[in-house]
Design a protein around this motif. Structure first.
Motif, short mmCIF file in Angstrom:
data_model
loop_
_atom_site.label_atom_id
_atom_site.label_comp_id
_atom_site.label_asym_id
_atom_site.label_seq_id
_atom_site.Cartn_x
_atom_site.Cartn_y
_atom_site.Cartn_z
N ARG C 2 0.83 -1.21 0.00
CA ARG C 2 0.00 0.00 0.00
C ARG C 2 0.86 1.26 0.00
O ARG C 2 0.54 2.24 -0.64
CB ARG C 2 -0.89 0.00 1.23
N ARG C 3 1.96 1.18 0.75
CA ARG C 3 2.80 2.37 0.89
C ARG C 3 3.39 2.79 -0.45
O ARG C 3 3.37 3.95 -0.82
CB ARG C 3 3.95 2.09 1.86
N ALA C 4 3.93 1.80 -1.18
CA ALA C 4 4.58 2.12 -2.45
C ALA C 4 3.57 2.70 -3.42
O ALA C 4 3.87 3.65 -4.15
CB ALA C 4 5.23 0.88 -3.03
N LEU C 6 0.70 4.30 -2.72
CA LEU C 6 0.30 5.64 -2.32
C LEU C 6 1.40 6.64 -2.66
O LEU C 6 1.14 7.72 -3.20
CB LEU C 6 0.00 5.67 -0.82
N GLY C 7 2.64 6.26 -2.39
CA GLY C 7 3.77 7.12 -2.71
C GLY C 7 3.83 7.40 -4.20
O GLY C 7 4.03 8.53 -4.64
N MET C 10 1.17 9.86 -5.27
CA MET C 10 1.55 11.24 -4.95
C MET C 10 2.57 11.76 -5.96
O MET C 10 2.47 12.89 -6.44
CB MET C 10 2.18 11.31 -3.54
N PHE C 11 3.55 10.92 -6.27
CA PHE C 11 4.57 11.30 -7.25
C PHE C 11 3.92 11.63 -8.59
O PHE C 11 4.26 12.61 -9.25
CB PHE C 11 5.56 10.15 -7.40
N ILE C 13 0.84 12.60 -9.14
CA ILE C 13 0.10 13.87 -9.06
C ILE C 13 1.06 15.02 -9.33
O ILE C 13 0.76 15.93 -10.10
CB ILE C 13 -0.56 14.05 -7.68
N ALA C 14 2.23 14.97 -8.69
CA ALA C 14 3.21 16.02 -8.91
C ALA C 14 3.59 16.09 -10.40
O ALA C 14 3.68 17.17 -10.98
CB ALA C 14 4.45 15.79 -8.06
N VAL C 17 0.86 17.78 -12.49
CA VAL C 17 0.90 19.25 -12.42
C VAL C 17 2.01 19.77 -13.31
O VAL C 17 1.82 20.71 -14.09
CB VAL C 17 1.12 19.72 -10.96
N PHE C 18 3.18 19.14 -13.21
CA PHE C 18 4.35 19.56 -13.98
C PHE C 18 4.07 19.52 -15.48
O PHE C 18 4.26 20.50 -16.20
CB PHE C 18 5.51 18.63 -13.61
N ILE C 84 11.88 15.33 -22.21
CA ILE C 84 11.63 15.09 -20.79
C ILE C 84 10.82 13.82 -20.60
O ILE C 84 11.10 13.00 -19.73
CB ILE C 84 10.90 16.29 -20.17
#
Lengths: 295, 529, 128
Positions: C2-4, C6-7, C10-11, C13-14, C17-18, C84
């Motif tokens: 779950r942690r990986a 969720l992390g 989040m990454f 999402i960033a 935005v970029f 990129i």
């Protein structure tokens, strides 16, 4: 404007005093009686108090906002009016240029008629600058590629200081200007005098005038105010001898300062765009005489 | 040494952040003193204009990206697992990588000095001044690349904090029961995820313009200088809340413990934080009020900027109400926390002045705004961190900071800070613009500037005393024990300093103050209605 | 893990935005990468094939398709945006080769995300 600022000051002072009173009072009245003191009553909150200190600030800022919008409408010039501007002000690294409707160009000191609201257009020839004459107008950023308009108004005749107010590179600190507000007849007379060329040079100034062309000074600097190319590469030098300051305020207009500009521009204003002139001592003297003849 | 270089334990990584932030704080402070020396009198020539411009650029960039963000991240990384009853962060290797990205980014930035070309266009580097045509040196390339690394580090640590808080809480600790420092750190971390990429995009476009002949910001080639400003401030405004919210969290831990009362109105403090987070994405153009963007556009941002003062002010009132009726112990930590209340209020109020567009139309880009930013960032964030350091130093080291030295440093810092910066409000009102390497000899300019310089010197002395306190107490301080302040959150249940595995047994919590419940079984928090 | 996941979310999402901001700027300036439709379509097909491999949990298939995509991308005219994206795909391919099985779930999110970003760039580039 002063009224708006006073209002903000009163609100700020009041809020600060309320907070400070709360802090100071609590610090004294509720100071601990020592390490063994019993725990005070454990209070978790008060919905009523929370509502009060949400609603009251909300009302205050609403009032402030209304005052703000009213003032904005009064102060701000229209950005797309059909009325042509009475003055076009162009920012360069690191000097200001003012262009009048009849084609006169002035650098450094900007003359305006007093007691009249003038529409001024603010432009930039290179990077972002900001035209700020605190007593006469709101600030306005000079953004290259855009035209921005302000109302410029001096209530009474006088000399008003101003400066660039957006960091624009090495000599942002010395991108100052003065606005000289005169009575209408006085202003008209000034405009007429600006449009006239200076008297013909005499003595070694004649040699100076010749050097001015052959050494390419004229490529960047015009010596007549009427019909000069604008925006120019370098400050307009018409009537240079009658100016009080040089280099947008960095030095007073003395023979020594002027000589320094001729022989070592980088020492006169480090970082400025004037190339090293490599003049001989004789050439410099002749040019100095010429420049000093530009009354 | 390799224990530290290869550390992934959150306590080690946290301390690495703190040490890095301290190092850069001293560097940024030196840059500030160089500037204040140059400005002590009109027409001084202690340094060239080019050097001065590098100083203010490096000072701002250092303080925001290499001090404020890392110190708050460091405290977050150190304290969050302890406060939520966890033994480690969720993604420890990401945590370590994030620290090194930030630190090496800082090293890269400072390497630019060695090449003689430090960046010199200000910490928000407006285009087109930053285009190659106007800034041909490599300074801005260093700046952009270093910031890209630092951005990577920030996003990495934010992700780690979010995942940790979401997944590692002790049994019973719902999101409504977490300590406010944890809550504020979470909100700030989510804000980082949404805001820092805007900076990254801006930097990529700037580097494209400078190195790849793109024309995003160059008006001579059809680009738009204002695009830089919009994109930068879409990052920049949330950024300033990112560097203040965790500081608010620290204050929310310190004031209750030294007032011996729970925080007043926890749900409101928590909710107002979320309100601030959302609103902060809608105020960016207030940095651009001096640009002709259109009256309606400016009015909307003015309204939003005034609105955001309401949830912020709410917190100040909550902290004062926490003190009211308490039994206040003025330890050095509490002194800094109380000073914070007053200083940050001043800074917040001058912010409301700037939200008032016509006032901004005179005061933006003057020393009035320099005063404002220092009251919120120094009087706010730094004072809160100083409170936090004095509060948590025992937990990190097992020793107490010296109270006498603490008091001396406190009063010197307060005296120095206010002397240095209060007069700058007047300098701005008198017409002194910001970012100038010198100024004309106008009435009061010289006098106020020299007062500001003297204040800065006193402030430096106070900071040095604080550093001496840290160094001395680390080696010779009185042993503190696990819970020197009789506090209430879980970190105080661990040893001082905590064992490598923080808790031998993960506790179950039933309220926001688990240790209060333990110490007061006759009146635990969870029995309140 | 779950942690990986969720992390990774989040990454991403960033990154969203970029890329949103970059693509927006490129659209504003009519500066989207110029992609010749046939080769662009082949590259798209490669990425999609890679996504299918990931979905079917066939790691080496995805690595193969990803590598060919990167070689093909290197042949297109240089554009900042695709460069990129290429760097992110390269990182993804390398990660696929070294990450343990437990990380595959999170990595699959990564892969789908960048396939989607490519589709958006290529899709808009075709219109504008």
């Amino acid at each position: 404007m002063a009224g708006v600022f006073s209002l903000v000051l009163v609100i700020a002072a009041t809020v600060f005093l309320v907070v400070a009173a709360g802090v100071v009072y609590s610090s004294i009245r509720y100071r601990s009686r020592g390490l063994g003191a019993p725990e005070p009553k454990q209070i978790f909150g008060s919905r009523k108090l929370e509502v009060v200190w949400t609603v009251v600030p909300l009302l205050i800022v609403t009032g402030l906002f209304i005052v703000t919008v009213r003032a904005m409408v009064l102060i701000d010039a229209p950005q797309n009016s059909t009325h042509p501007p009475e003055l076009v002000i162009i920012g360069h690294q690191w000097w200001w240029e003012a262009r009048y409707p009849d084609g006169v160009v002035a650098t450094g000191d900007i003359h305006i008629p007093a007691s009249r609201r003038l529409l001024a257009r603010i432009e930039s020839a290179d990077v972002i600058h900001d035209f700020w004459a605190p007593d006469l107008a709101r600030k306005m950023d000079a953004v290259p590629g855009r035209w921005s308009y302000i109302w410029l108004e001096a209530d009474t005749p006088g000399t008003y200081a101003g400066t660039c107010s957006e960091f624009c590179g090495a000599q942002h600190a010395w991108m100052r200007f003065r606005v000289v507000a005169e009575t209408e007849p006085s202003f008209e007379a000034w405009l007429q005098r600006q449009a006239q060329p200076s008297l013909a040079p005499r003595g070694i100034a004649v040699e100076g005038a010749r050097l001015f062309q052959t050494r390419k000074c004229g490529d960047c600097h015009a010596v007549t105010a009427a019909g000069a190319v604008s925006p120019a590469k370098g400050p307009n030098l018409a009537h240079l001898a009658s100016r009080e300051f040089l280099g947008s305020g960095i030095s007073r207009n003395t023979p020594e300062s002027l000589m320094l500009w001729l022989t070592n521009p980088q020492a006169a204003k480090p970082g400025n765009r004037m190339p090293d002139t490599k003049l001989s001592a004789n050439e410099a003297r002749a040019l100095l005489a010429y420049l000093e003849s530009l009354q | 040494m390799s224990d530290w270089l290869c550390a992934i334990d959150h306590k080690r990584v946290g301390i690495l952040y703190m040490l890095s932030a301290l190092l850069f704080f001293l560097a940024g402070g030196m840059e500030a003193m160089v500037m204040r020396a140059q400005l002590a009198a009109p027409g001084l020539k202690l340094i060239t204009p080019e050097i001065y411009n590098q100083m203010f650029t490096m000072h701002g960039t250092t303080m925001i990206f290499l001090v404020a963000m890392p110190i708050l991240t460091g405290f977050g990384v150190y304290l969050v697992p302890l406060m939520i009853g966890a033994n480690e962060m969720a993604l420890p290797r990401l945590g370590a990588l994030s620290f090194w990205l930030q630190f090496l980014g800082g090293v890269l930035l400072y390497l630019s000095f060695a090449t003689g070309a430090a960046p010199d266009a200000g910490w928000f580097s407006y285009a087109p001044l930053t285009e190659k045509a106007f800034s041909p040196g490599a300074g801005l390339d260093y700046w952009a690349l270093a910031l890209l690394m630092i951005t990577g580090g920030s996003v990495g640590s934010a992700i780690n904090l979010i995942v940790t808080i979401a997944t590692q809480r002790a049994p019973g600790m719902t999101m409504r029961l977490v300590p406010l420092f944890v809550w504020m750190t979470l909100v700030a971390s989510i804000m980082i995820v949404f805001a820092l990429p805007a900076l990254a995009a801006s930097l990529v476009m700037l580097l494209s313009d400078r190195l790849l002949h793109a024309r995003f910001f160059d008006p001579a080639q059809g680009g738009a200088p204002l695009l830089w400003q919009h994109y930068f401030w879409i990052f920049g405004h949330p950024e300033v809340y990112i560097v203040v919210l965790p500081a608010f969290g620290m204050i929310s831990e310190v004031i209750p413990v030294f007032s011996r009362k729970p925080i007043f109105g926890y749900p409101f403090v928590a909710t107002s934080t979320v309100a601030i987070a959302f609103l902060s994405y809608g105020v960016w153009a207030h940095h651009m009020f001096a640009v002709a963007l259109g009256r309606n556009f400016l009015a909307i941002f003015s309204a939003a900027s005034m609105l955001i003062a309401v949830p912020t002010g709410m917190k100040i009132f909550s902290w004062v109400a926490t003190m009211w009726g308490g039994s206040i112990r003025f330890t050095t930590a509490m002194l800094f926390a109380v000073a914070f209340l007053l200083e940050f209020t001043v800074g917040g109020l001058s912010g409301v002045a700037f939200a008032t567009v016509p006032v901004d139309w005179q005061m933006t880009d003057t020393y009035f705004v320099v005063a404002h930013i220092h009251y919120v960032l120094f009087g706010g964030t730094v004072f809160a961190v100083l409170a936090g350091v004095h509060y948590w130093f025992p937990k990190l080291s097992g020793r107490l900071l010296d109270e006498k030295l603490g008091r001396w440093s406190f009063w010197l810092i307060v005296l120095g800070f206010n002397t240095a910066f209060f007069v700058q409000h007047f300098l701005g009102l008198l017409g002194m613009p910001r970012r100038v390497y010198t100024y004309p000899n106008l009435p009061w300019f010289g006098a106020l500037n020299v007062i500001s310089t003297v204040g800065a010197a006193i402030l430096v002395f106070g900071i040095l005393l604080f550093c001496a306190n840290i160094a001395m107490s680390f080696f010779f301080g009185v042993t503190s024990g696990d819970d020197p302040w009789n506090a209430w959150t879980l970190e105080w249940a661990a040893a001082s300093p905590p064992a490598i595995e923080n808790f031998a047994e993960i506790p179950t919590v039933r309220s926001r103050r688990p240790l209060w419940d333990q110490k007061h079984p006759e009146a635990p928090d969870w029995s309140e209605a | 893990m779950r942690r990986a996941q969720l992390g990774m979310a989040m990454f991403l999402i960033a990154q969203a935005v970029f890329f949103f901001l970059l693509i927006l700027a490129c659209v504003y300036f009519h500066a989207l990468p110029r992609l010749y439709v046939p080769s662009g379509s082949i590259l798209t097909a490669l990425l999609l094939a890679g996504s299918v491999c990931i979905w079917r949990k066939w790691r080496w298939g995805a690595i193969a398709f990803g590598a060919v995509f990167l070689v093909g991308l290197a042949g297109t005219p240089f554009a900042m945006l695709t460069a990129i994206l290429g760097l992110f795909v390269l990182a993804g391919v390398i990660a696929l080769a070294v990450v343990p099985v437990s990380g595959l779930r999170a990595l699959s999110l990564y892969w789908y995300f960048f396939t989607a970003v490519w589709l958006i760039i290529f899709g808009i580039a075709g219109q504008v």
